[in-house]
Write a protein that holds these residues in place. Structure first.
Motif, PDB file in Angstrom:
ATOM      1  N   SER A 140       0.488  -1.155   0.150  1.00 52.58           N
ATOM      2  CA  SER A 140       0.031   0.059  -0.058  1.00 52.58           C
ATOM      3  C   SER A 140       1.071   1.237   0.261  1.00 52.58           C
ATOM      4  N   ASP A 141       2.393   1.138   0.311  1.00 50.77           N
ATOM      5  CA  ASP A 141       2.976   2.513  -0.024  1.00 50.77           C
ATOM      6  C   ASP A 141       3.280   3.081  -1.312  1.00 50.77           C
ATOM      7  N   ALA A 142       2.947   2.128  -2.086  1.00 60.22           N
ATOM      8  CA  ALA A 142       3.424   1.941  -3.504  1.00 60.22           C
ATOM      9  C   ALA A 142       3.123   2.749  -4.209  1.00 60.22           C
ATOM     10  N   ARG A 143       3.173   3.771  -5.211  1.00 64.95           N
ATOM     11  CA  ARG A 143       2.667   4.019  -6.609  1.00 64.95           C
ATOM     12  C   ARG A 143       2.993   4.035  -7.651  1.00 64.95           C
ATOM     13  N   PRO A 144       2.331   3.050  -7.964  1.00 70.96           N
ATOM     14  CA  PRO A 144       2.482   2.481  -9.887  1.00 70.96           C
ATOM     15  C   PRO A 144       1.765   3.054 -10.747  1.00 70.96           C
ATOM     16  N   GLY A 145       2.430   3.496 -12.211  1.00 72.47           N
ATOM     17  CA  GLY A 145       1.735   3.823 -12.854  1.00 72.47           C
ATOM     18  C   GLY A 145       0.604   3.826 -13.528  1.00 72.47           C
ATOM     19  N   PRO A 146       0.132   3.927 -13.832  1.00 75.70           N
ATOM     20  CA  PRO A 146      -1.272   3.457 -14.994  1.00 75.70           C
ATOM     21  C   PRO A 146      -0.950   1.953 -15.693  1.00 75.70           C
ATOM     22  N   GLY A 147       0.191   2.064 -15.736  1.00 75.21           N
ATOM     23  CA  GLY A 147       0.381   0.690 -16.691  1.00 75.21           C
ATOM     24  C   GLY A 147       1.024  -0.357 -16.529  1.00 75.21           C
ATOM     25  N   PHE A 148       1.869  -0.499 -15.084  1.00 75.06           N
ATOM     26  CA  PHE A 148       2.191  -1.213 -13.699  1.00 75.06           C
ATOM     27  C   PHE A 148       2.118  -2.301 -13.443  1.00 75.06           C
ATOM     28  N   VAL A 149       0.694  -3.148 -13.697  1.00 73.75           N
ATOM     29  CA  VAL A 149       0.017  -4.170 -13.551  1.00 73.75           C
ATOM     30  C   VAL A 149       0.490  -5.104 -14.645  1.00 73.75           C
ATOM     31  N   ARG A 150      -0.023  -4.006 -16.511  1.00 79.28           N
ATOM     32  CA  ARG A 150      -0.173  -4.536 -17.415  1.00 79.28           C
ATOM     33  C   ARG A 150       1.943  -4.672 -17.492  1.00 79.28           C
ATOM     34  N   HIS A 151       2.799  -4.152 -17.675  1.00 79.46           N
ATOM     35  CA  HIS A 151       3.837  -4.588 -17.432  1.00 79.46           C
ATOM     36  C   HIS A 151       4.313  -6.096 -16.978  1.00 79.46           C
ATOM     37  N   LEU A 152       3.899  -5.658 -15.190  1.00 81.43           N
ATOM     38  CA  LEU A 152       4.335  -7.066 -14.561  1.00 81.43           C
ATOM     39  C   LEU A 152       3.930  -8.501 -14.936  1.00 81.43           C
ATOM     40  N   VAL A 153       3.017  -8.110 -15.579  1.00 79.66           N
ATOM     41  CA  VAL A 153       2.449 -10.169 -15.585  1.00 79.66           C
ATOM     42  C   VAL A 153       3.518  -9.774 -17.034  1.00 79.66           C
ATOM     43  N   GLN A 154       3.574  -9.340 -18.235  1.00 77.86           N
ATOM     44  CA  GLN A 154       4.246 -10.133 -19.734  1.00 77.86           C
ATOM     45  C   GLN A 154       5.388 -11.164 -19.171  1.00 77.86           C
ATOM     46  N   PRO A 155       5.830 -11.576 -18.691  1.00 72.26           N
ATOM     47  CA  PRO A 155       6.523 -12.251 -18.308  1.00 72.26           C
ATOM     48  C   PRO A 155       6.462 -13.545 -18.080  1.00 72.26           C
ATOM     49  N   LEU A 156       5.617 -13.479 -17.825  1.00 74.55           N
ATOM     50  CA  LEU A 156       4.567 -14.852 -17.002  1.00 74.55           C
ATOM     51  C   LEU A 156       4.441 -15.524 -18.973  1.00 74.55           C
ATOM     52  N   GLU A 157       3.586 -15.187 -19.883  1.00 72.36           N
ATOM     53  CA  GLU A 157       3.817 -15.194 -20.808  1.00 72.36           C
ATOM     54  C   GLU A 157       4.269 -16.803 -21.087  1.00 72.36           C
ATOM     55  N   ASN A 158       5.076 -16.713 -20.436  1.00 69.29           N
ATOM     56  CA  ASN A 158       6.458 -17.939 -20.781  1.00 69.29           C
ATOM     57  C   ASN A 158       6.742 -18.391 -19.133  1.00 69.29           C
ATOM     58  N   HIS A 159       6.338 -19.763 -19.463  1.00 70.91           N
ATOM     59  CA  HIS A 159       5.972 -20.827 -18.551  1.00 70.91           C
ATOM     60  C   HIS A 159       6.630 -20.957 -17.215  1.00 70.91           C
ATOM     61  N   GLN A 160       8.517 -20.819 -18.231  1.00 66.24           N
ATOM     62  CA  GLN A 160       9.471 -20.838 -17.098  1.00 66.24           C
ATOM     63  C   GLN A 160       9.705 -20.153 -16.332  1.00 66.24           C
ATOM     64  N   THR A 161       8.798 -19.119 -16.684  1.00 68.41           N
ATOM     65  CA  THR A 161       8.998 -17.966 -15.471  1.00 68.41           C
ATOM     66  C   THR A 161       8.026 -18.521 -14.346  1.00 68.41           C
ATOM     67  N   GLY A 162       8.740 -18.399 -13.181  1.00 73.01           N
ATOM     68  CA  GLY A 162       7.710 -18.516 -12.090  1.00 73.01           C
ATOM     69  C   GLY A 162       6.583 -17.528 -11.773  1.00 73.01           C
ATOM     70  N   LEU A 163       7.790 -16.898 -11.985  1.00 75.37           N
ATOM     71  CA  LEU A 163       7.148 -15.608 -10.518  1.00 75.37           C
ATOM     72  C   LEU A 163       8.201 -14.260 -11.346  1.00 75.37           C
ATOM     73  N   ALA A 164       6.736 -12.555 -11.602  1.00 70.97           N
ATOM     74  CA  ALA A 164       7.916 -11.846 -11.698  1.00 70.97           C
ATOM     75  C   ALA A 164       7.420 -10.591 -11.282  1.00 70.97           C
ATOM     76  N   THR A 165       8.490  -9.842 -10.303  1.00 70.45           N
ATOM     77  CA  THR A 165       8.674  -8.361  -9.849  1.00 70.45           C
ATOM     78  C   THR A 165       9.388  -6.965 -10.465  1.00 70.45           C
TER      79      THR A 165
END
Length: 404
Positions: A140-165
């Protein structure tokens, strides 16, 4: 004996150049990552979970950023421990002000034998819909930009990637000494995030497929844990999956702190690392112990030469080589600057203004890390958002006291 001191000085220079080389590699990796198209059109159904406790500085502004996410299929779940938490009323007002956003506010109750943050997260996970594809956890102390979630989930398209951070960069508001020192101390860990062997999850911004979360039995591991990110890091790696840092998800946290708050925060991070990631803790401990010991030796040799206690010129050369650690630490900050500027372009002016202070505070940050390391040897208790915990092991957490 003079030759021994000289060789120690040479080793000190070589060793102090390694962080600079790491910073250069990090800069290269960040530029390569930002040079690629960060959005491949991957749009899984996301549940964004934000545990809340108390009112952080600019709480309403930060929470507003979660409501403003530019993502087509997202549900927002906000969680407090109780209805009496000051955050609960503020969140209710935000929900009423944004009826167009698919969002819920849950009450998790008090954690019996785990971190309250994890308790809130587990409550939210239990309420997630079956059709959810990806879980995103943020602070709750973070201040993400509008596209934050969109960018964060992109690596998960590759199923060898377990987590994006993502990762946090503390942005001092008034620019006081302790606030900038905390920011410099925290920024030292960013260089490891592009190394597939050494990186780790940061609990303030993590994305994981719901199926992966279940396969790795993260909920089971969280039952008696305190650290959500180090526990989930271990769980993901146990399944042979990778962790990806997303440069677009370096998130700013706008806060100042006092000396006591800075010391409490840095001590807490170090104690958690000792309990949950002892191998990393030992590496950091040895680096700062040896580095600062050599600095003290260099000062002693320089004083001895100046006072005539040691007339051998080789002693002077050895002392200067040992003291070269200080400008090398400052150089490391200078090399890191371009990468941070490229990840946080909206804060470029403030970062450029602060960077001379960052460079000057690099040696004190190392001394602070040594103090944290020594302190962490004598306790496994921390106080986190008003709750005192004892970490008996990575899988056993005791709630000692909760402040009213």
């Amino acid at each position: 004996m003079s030759w021994v001191f000289f060789l120690i000085g040479v080793v000190a220079v070589v060793a102090s150049s390694l962080p600079v080389l790491l910073a250069r590699r990090f800069l290269r990796d960040i530029r390569e990552a930002l040079g690629r198209d960060p959005d491949r059109g991957y749009r899984p159904k996301v549940c964004l979970i934000v545990p809340c406790k108390g009112l952080d500085p600019d709480f309403d502004v930060n929470i507003g950023a979660f409501f403003d996410q530019d993502y087509p299929d997202l549900e927002l779940i906000l969680v407090t421990a109780s209805r009496d938490d000051p955050a609960h009323e503020a969140l209710q007002k935000r929900l009423h002000a944004h009826p167009q956003v698919r969002a819920r506010l849950l009450v998790a109750g008090i954690a019996p034998g785990r971190g309250q943050k994890i308790n809130n997260q587990l409550k939210a996970v239990a309420e997630v819909g079956e059709d959810t594809d990806v879980l995103v956890f943020m602070d709750s102390d973070a201040r993400p930009g509008p596209g934050f979630v969109r960018h964060l989930v992109q690596p998960l398209e590759n199923h060898q990637t377990g987590l994006a951070t993502g990762f946090r960069w503390y942005m001092p508001v008034q620019g006081g000494l302790w606030s900038v020192l905390r920011s410099a101390w925290n920024g030292g860990g960013v260089v490891f995030l592009t190394d597939p062997q050494a990186n780790y999850a940061w609990g303030g911004a993590m994305a994981i497929r719901k199926k992966t979360f279940e396969t790795c039995k993260v909920a089971d591991r969280w039952q008696t844990a305190l650290s959500d990110d180090m526990t989930i890091t271990s769980a993901v790696r146990s399944q042979g999956l990778g962790i990806r840092f997303v440069p677009q998800c370096l998130v700013s946290t706008h806060e100042d702190c006092t000396f006591a708050q800075m010391l409490e925060w840095t001590n807490r991070q170090t104690i958690i690392a000792r309990v949950y990631h002892p191998a990393l803790w030992w590496k950091i401990a040895l680096a700062h112990c040896v580095g600062n010991a050599i600095l003290v030796l260099g000062v002693a040799l320089l004083v001895g030469y100046a006072l005539g206690w040691a007339a051998d010129p080789l002693i002077l050369v050895a002392a200067l080589l040992m003291l070269a650690i200080i400008p090398m630490e400052m150089l490391n900050g200078l090399v890191l600057l371009p990468a941070v500027l490229e990840m946080l372009p909206e804060h470029r002016r403030q970062l450029v203004r602060l960077f001379p202070a960052y460079c000057l505070l690099a040696p004190p940050a190392s001394i602070l890390a040594l103090m944290n390391t020594i302190y962490s040897l004598f306790t496994n208790r921390i106080t986190w958002r008003g709750v005192t915990y004892e970490m008996r092991s990575p899988t056993e957490t005791i709630v000692i006291q909760e402040q009213p």
